[in-house]
Design an enzyme around this catalytic site. Structure first.
Site, PDB file in Angstrom:
ATOM      1  N   HIS A 157      21.718  44.621  28.950  1.00  0.00           N
ATOM      2  CA  HIS A 157      22.722  43.550  28.852  1.00  0.00           C
ATOM      3  C   HIS A 157      23.946  43.809  29.743  1.00  0.00           C
ATOM      4  O   HIS A 157      24.756  42.911  29.970  1.00  0.00           O
ATOM      5  CB  HIS A 157      23.123  43.292  27.382  1.00  0.00           C
ATOM      6  CG  HIS A 157      24.135  44.232  26.817  1.00  0.00           C
ATOM      7  ND1 HIS A 157      23.815  45.249  25.947  1.00  0.00           N
ATOM      8  CD2 HIS A 157      25.479  44.305  26.986  1.00  0.00           C
ATOM      9  CE1 HIS A 157      24.920  45.895  25.615  1.00  0.00           C
ATOM     10  NE2 HIS A 157      25.940  45.331  26.235  1.00  0.00           N
ATOM     11  N   ASP A 215      16.722  46.059  24.957  1.00  0.00           N
ATOM     12  CA  ASP A 215      17.984  46.179  25.711  1.00  0.00           C
ATOM     13  C   ASP A 215      18.028  47.541  26.424  1.00  0.00           C
ATOM     14  O   ASP A 215      18.711  48.476  25.986  1.00  0.00           O
ATOM     15  CB  ASP A 215      19.164  46.024  24.739  1.00  0.00           C
ATOM     16  CG  ASP A 215      20.491  45.910  25.472  1.00  0.00           C
ATOM     17  OD1 ASP A 215      20.473  45.751  26.706  1.00  0.00           O
ATOM     18  OD2 ASP A 215      21.543  45.998  24.795  1.00  0.00           O
ATOM     19  N   GLY A 262      32.400  48.372  25.673  1.00  0.00           N
ATOM     20  CA  GLY A 262      32.652  49.352  26.730  1.00  0.00           C
ATOM     21  C   GLY A 262      31.815  50.616  26.544  1.00  0.00           C
ATOM     22  O   GLY A 262      31.676  51.417  27.454  1.00  0.00           O
ATOM     23  N   SER A 290      28.680  50.269  25.571  1.00  0.00           N
ATOM     24  CA  SER A 290      27.321  49.785  25.828  1.00  0.00           C
ATOM     25  C   SER A 290      26.638  50.556  26.943  1.00  0.00           C
ATOM     26  O   SER A 290      27.280  50.908  27.941  1.00  0.00           O
ATOM     27  CB  SER A 290      27.365  48.321  26.235  1.00  0.00           C
ATOM     28  OG  SER A 290      27.485  47.548  25.086  1.00  0.00           O
ATOM     29  N   GLY A 291      25.349  50.809  26.763  1.00  0.00           N
ATOM     30  CA  GLY A 291      24.571  51.513  27.785  1.00  0.00           C
ATOM     31  C   GLY A 291      24.686  53.016  27.652  1.00  0.00           C
ATOM     32  O   GLY A 291      23.903  53.767  28.220  1.00  0.00           O
TER      33      GLY A 291
HETATM   34  C1  4AZ Z   1      29.823  45.894  23.104  1.00  0.00           C
HETATM   35  O1  4AZ Z   1      30.343  44.783  23.125  1.00  0.00           O
HETATM   36  C2  4AZ Z   1      29.542  46.495  21.777  1.00  0.00           C
HETATM   37  N1  4AZ Z   1      29.700  48.227  17.107  1.00  0.00           N
HETATM   38  C3  4AZ Z   1      28.856  47.679  21.714  1.00  0.00           C
HETATM   39  C4  4AZ Z   1      28.591  48.259  20.480  1.00  0.00           C
HETATM   40  C5  4AZ Z   1      28.997  47.653  19.332  1.00  0.00           C
HETATM   41  C6  4AZ Z   1      29.694  46.470  19.372  1.00  0.00           C
HETATM   42  C7  4AZ Z   1      29.955  45.900  20.611  1.00  0.00           C
HETATM   43  C8  4AZ Z   1      28.675  48.323  18.019  1.00  0.00           C
HETATM   44  O2  4AZ Z   1      29.554  46.496  24.132  1.00  0.00           O
END
Ligand code: 4AZ
Length: 873
Positions: free
Chosen positions: A674, A729, A821, A823-824
């Site tokens: 994503h 993902d 932030g 993520s990944g």
């Molecule tokens: C995001 O938006 C995100 N609480 C990543 C992880 C989580 C929520 C949002 C988990 O990248």
């Protein structure tokens, strides 16, 4: 005569042997010699040896009767004499070979010369002044030794190695050759300071040198050897207002020498002390006989003045600053015969010797620390803080950091370094604790002895109302204040558990048998949340049945039978060693490179050869950190440099950090799909938009020497990625050029698709994401420890949005989570071997850190085959 005696004796032996139970055949040899004797005594039966055999006892019976007692006495005397000679010989051998064998003994020591003034020339051991005084001190020491019967005869040599101020302190080593059986006496005599001094002063009415405080400690004999060798000896004197740097020989371009004994004597001006800091330190990993550094609060390497022993390596943030009690310090490096390691770079400077601690503290509140905190406090120090708050209040002291640890001292005794309050002693390493007083005064006493120092404590004192010790908060029985929401929340926040006692459980909670209230979600999730397992009792499977990881019950007989009876393979996962032999391949069995399958759970990189071809231990240069010792000072959840060496920061052109990723080889990263979907007209799938930063901890230090910056060659997102459900993902990114593995850049291990991460396991998530929902990203890489949650429980909490490629990890009471932030980025598991494996990739969540809304992660095991397909790894 002699002949007769021998004959008589041998006859006796014969007679004796006749009475023994040996068969005649066995006794032939004796009987034959008996015939020889008869030849001398009686010739009568000479012709018939056989008869002789038969009749000897009968014929000799009279003679035996007559001579028997006499012969026996003689024989006994002879045997006794023989035994005595053997004993004496043995004793002599033992005495000369072992008891009397000379042992080489070396003592390091120092003494104080009262009637002498220190001059600068004494710092230089080749100056005439040094040589002159050394000669005097040496002859004084020799005089003392000579007058002592347990010392004098064994003394071989004494060498004066250095002088320092006070009036003059002389450092020396003395070598002895002592018989083993006198060694203990020598040790005792050398340890008896009083006796040594008394032996000198009364004898000489007008001694040239007035000496006192003679101390000597047994040393490693190699010290004597190395003391004669000046090849690795460095003498340094601090310069006023300047920092002096020194390193191991060859640092940083070549490794320090093997089999070396290096000494750095550090000096400062009179009435100063020394602050020494190791800026980098990288030695052989610590074992009993590994290379090590020892720092002494003396110029003599004696154990009672050792400040620290260092080996291995330390994270850059680990505090390696040490302070002396006087104006001298000694750094030694002892190395063994192998290994190539960089060594250290250190710096030191002088500080005025002033009173640095204690005093009276007044007011409502305030803070205080051990001197030079967070540097290691100086040795031989006593401080008292007398704290006084306004008269109508009470006072308490909260220790936020507490490191007063001496090697080998149990925290129950606190005999060396300690903090004392109201006659109660505290020492060791402790997490935050509070000591309260029932008046407005409290005295905090700190004591450090002459050896081994630590980073000390950082404390605050607070005044409180005795009727309301924690305004707006809950007061633990220990005096600590915690948020009211932590009371009866199912988690022990007070060290004594007082926040979880006498609770009334809410509708969302159930009552454990031990009285604790726990969230209902934790019932029957296969994790002992109550501590007494009562949350798992009502759902146990009954006698002779096995409870699968997914909660299903199967008969015991169906475990380890090569069939997946649970449906998740857990009945085949932890079978005994005998069952680890080759089994038919199933979805849940580990497949070796040979194509054969084994039933052992998680055999990858566990240090054991499980596959016959050892393929389970291939490609295992992963999942380890370079720095073993972590800082104990950095608070909160900030990571340390090198703590997560696989963590990658992905920056999009002119936007900075957007997503995290994990390094899995020299050229491949794993991240979330994503992160690379087109948004607001920006083509995030374009590899040229991205830059990867590796070895990074601080987002504001992108150009640090250790940080590696790489462009991306291509981004491969999972073709099954669904940007509505976030199923699949995952993405892999190929770097334009390979990274160089270093102390801060290392790959994470990829788990096999059969790898099991059990529910309830603690995992670590890391990233520079937002620290509060909707907030901005963090500059320092953050870390959080979270728990793997039962898939069924989590699916209920998240309205059935989970697919088998997802898993929930978090803390259901809220407060700890990944966020935007992150993520990944990696979710890693520390396996029993200590190696870390990538368990998940940060994917999505319903907000961040909310109660009962755990974060969702891409499940690596479910996506492992896809990674292999795309990268070959
Ligand atoms: C995001 O938006 C995100 N609480 C990543 C992880 C989580 C929520 C949002 C988990 O990248």
């Amino acid at each position: 005569m002699n002949c007769y005696k021998w004959a008589e004796m041998e006859a006796l032996f014969v007679a004796d042997c006749y009475h023994c139970k040996e068969s005649p055949a066995k006794g032939t040899g004796h009987l034959h010699s008996a015939g020889d004797i008869l030849e001398q005594g009686q010739t009568k039966d000479m012709n018939n040896l056989d008869e002789g055999v038969e009749f000897l006892p009968a014929m000799n019976s009279k003679k035996m009767e007559k001579r028997g007692p006499k012969r026996r006495v003689v024989a006994a005397i002879l045997i006794l004499a023989f035994l005595l000679i053997s004993l004496v010989t043995g004793l002599l051998v033992w005495h000369f070979k072992y008891r009397n064998a000379p042992v080489q003994k070396v003592y390091n020591g120092h003494l104080r010369v009262l009637n002498w003034e220190f001059i600068d020339a004494y710092e230089n051991s080749s100056s005439p002044d040094f040589v002159m005084l050394a000669k005097k001190v040496k002859s004084t020491i020799e005089d003392i030794y000579r007058s002592h019967p347990d010392i004098g005869p064994y003394h071989k040599e004494t060498v004066i190695t250095a002088f320092s101020e006070g009036s003059v302190i002389a450092y020396y080593w003395s070598e002895f050759l002592v018989p083993k059986y006198r060694e203990e006496k020598l040790d005792r005599a050398m340890a008896d300071k009083q006796s040594l001094i008394q032996r000198l002063n009364p004898r000489l009415r007008n001694p040239t040198l007035k000496v006192e405080s003679i101390v000597a400690f047994p040393a490693d004999p190699s010290i004597a050897q190395s003391a004669r060798d000046n090849s690795c000896l460095f003498a340094l004197h601090a310069k006023e207002g300047e920092i002096t740097t020194f390193t191991t020989p060859g640092f940083p371009n070549s490794p320090y020498p093997n089999n070396a004994r290096c000494y750095w004597t550090l000096r400062a001006d009179a009435n100063s002390i020394i602050s020494l800091t190791f800026k980098t330190l990288d030695l052989e990993q610590c074992t009993d006989n590994s290379d090590y550094i020892k720092v002494y609060d003396s110029l003599s390497p004696v154990e009672p003045h050792a400040l620290v022993r260092l080996c291995g390596n330390y994270a850059p943030s680990y505090n390696l600053t040490f302070l002396s009690s006087q104006n001298v310090m000694l750094v030694t490096l002892i190395t063994n015969k192998e290994g190539r390691f960089p060594g250290f770079k250190a710096e030191f400077f002088q500080l005025p010797k002033t009173k640095v601690c204690g005093g009276t503290l007044r007011g409502e509140s305030g803070t205080f620390t051990t001197p030079y905190y967070p540097a290691h406090y100086p040795p031989a120090l006593d401080c008292v803080w007398n704290i006084e708050v306004p008269s109508k209040k009470n006072v308490k002291v909260r220790f936020n950091m507490f490191f007063v640890l001496e090697p080998g001292v149990p925290v129950s005794s606190c005999t060396k370094d300690y903090v004392q309050i109201n006659s109660m002693r505290y020492c060791g390493e402790r997490s935050q604790f509070v000591v309260a007083s029932s008046s407005n005064k409290i005295a905090v006493q700190f004591h450090s002895d002459r050896s081994y120092t630590d980073t000390g404590f950082s404390a605050e004192y607070l005044s409180y109302d005795s009727s309301d010790p924690c305004p707006g908060k809950f007061a633990c029985n220990t005096g600590r204040c915690i948020e009211r929401s932590m009371r009866c929340d199912g988690w022990q926040d007070c060290v004594d558990g007082s926040d979880e006692r006498s609770c009334t459980c809410t509708d969302q909670q159930f009552r454990c048998q031990n009285g604790w209230c726990k969230p209902k979600f934790w019932l029957c999730d296969n994790v002992n949340d109550c501590g007494d397992n009562s949350d798992e009792l009502q759902c146990s499977c009954g006698n002779n049945t096995f409870k699968c990881n997914n909660g299903k019950c199967i008969p015991d007989t169906r475990t380890c039978d090569g069939k997946d009876d649970c449906g998740d393979g857990s009945d085949e996962g932890s079978c005994s060693k005998a069952a680890q032999s080759t089994v038919p391949c199933k979805d849940y069995t580990y497949k070796c490179r040979s194509g054969l399958c084994i039933s052992k759970q998680n055999p990858e990189c566990d240090g054991e050869r499980d596959c016959e071809d050892n393929s389970d231990e291939d490609n295992c240069n992963c999942g380890t950190r370079s720095f073993i010792r972590k800082s104990r000072i950095v608070g909160g959840q900030n990571s340390e440099v090198g703590e997560w060496p696989w963590q990658v920061s992905l920056h999009a052109k002119s936007q900075g950090h957007i997503c995290g990723a994990s390094l899995i080889s020299e050229t491949w990263l794993v991240s979330a799909a994503h992160c690379f979907v087109q948004m607001q007209g920006i083509r995030y799938s374009d590899a040229s938009l991205w830059t990867a930063y590796l070895g990074l901890t601080y987002q504001n230090k992108l150009s640090d020497a250790n940080v590696q910056k790489k462009q991306i060659r291509r981004i491969i997102s999972h073709s099954g990625f669904n940007d509505f459900t976030y199923d699949n993902d995952i993405a892999v990114l190929e770097l334009q050029s390979p990274v160089t593995f270093s102390s801060v850049v290392q790959p994470i291990c990829l788990p096999d698709s059969t790898h099991s991460f059990p529910v309830g396991k603690d995992l670590w998530v890391t990233g520079w994401g937002a620290t509060v929902e909707g907030g901005s990203g963090s500059t320092i890489l953050q870390k959080a420890e979270i728990r793997l949650i039962n898939q069924t429980v989590c699916n209920q909490l998240l309205s059935n949005q989970l697919t088998p490629r997802m898993m929930c990890v978090g803390i259901l009471t809220g407060g700890v989570d990944a966020c935007q932030g992150d993520s990944g980025g990696p979710l890693v598991s520390v396996e029993s071997s200590g190696r870390m494996f990538l368990a998940g990739v940060v994917s999505w969540g319903d907000g961040c850190a909310q109660r009962n809304k755990p974060g969702v992660y891409s499940r690596l095991t479910a996506l492992r085959a896809w990674i292999k397909q795309q990268t070959g790894l």
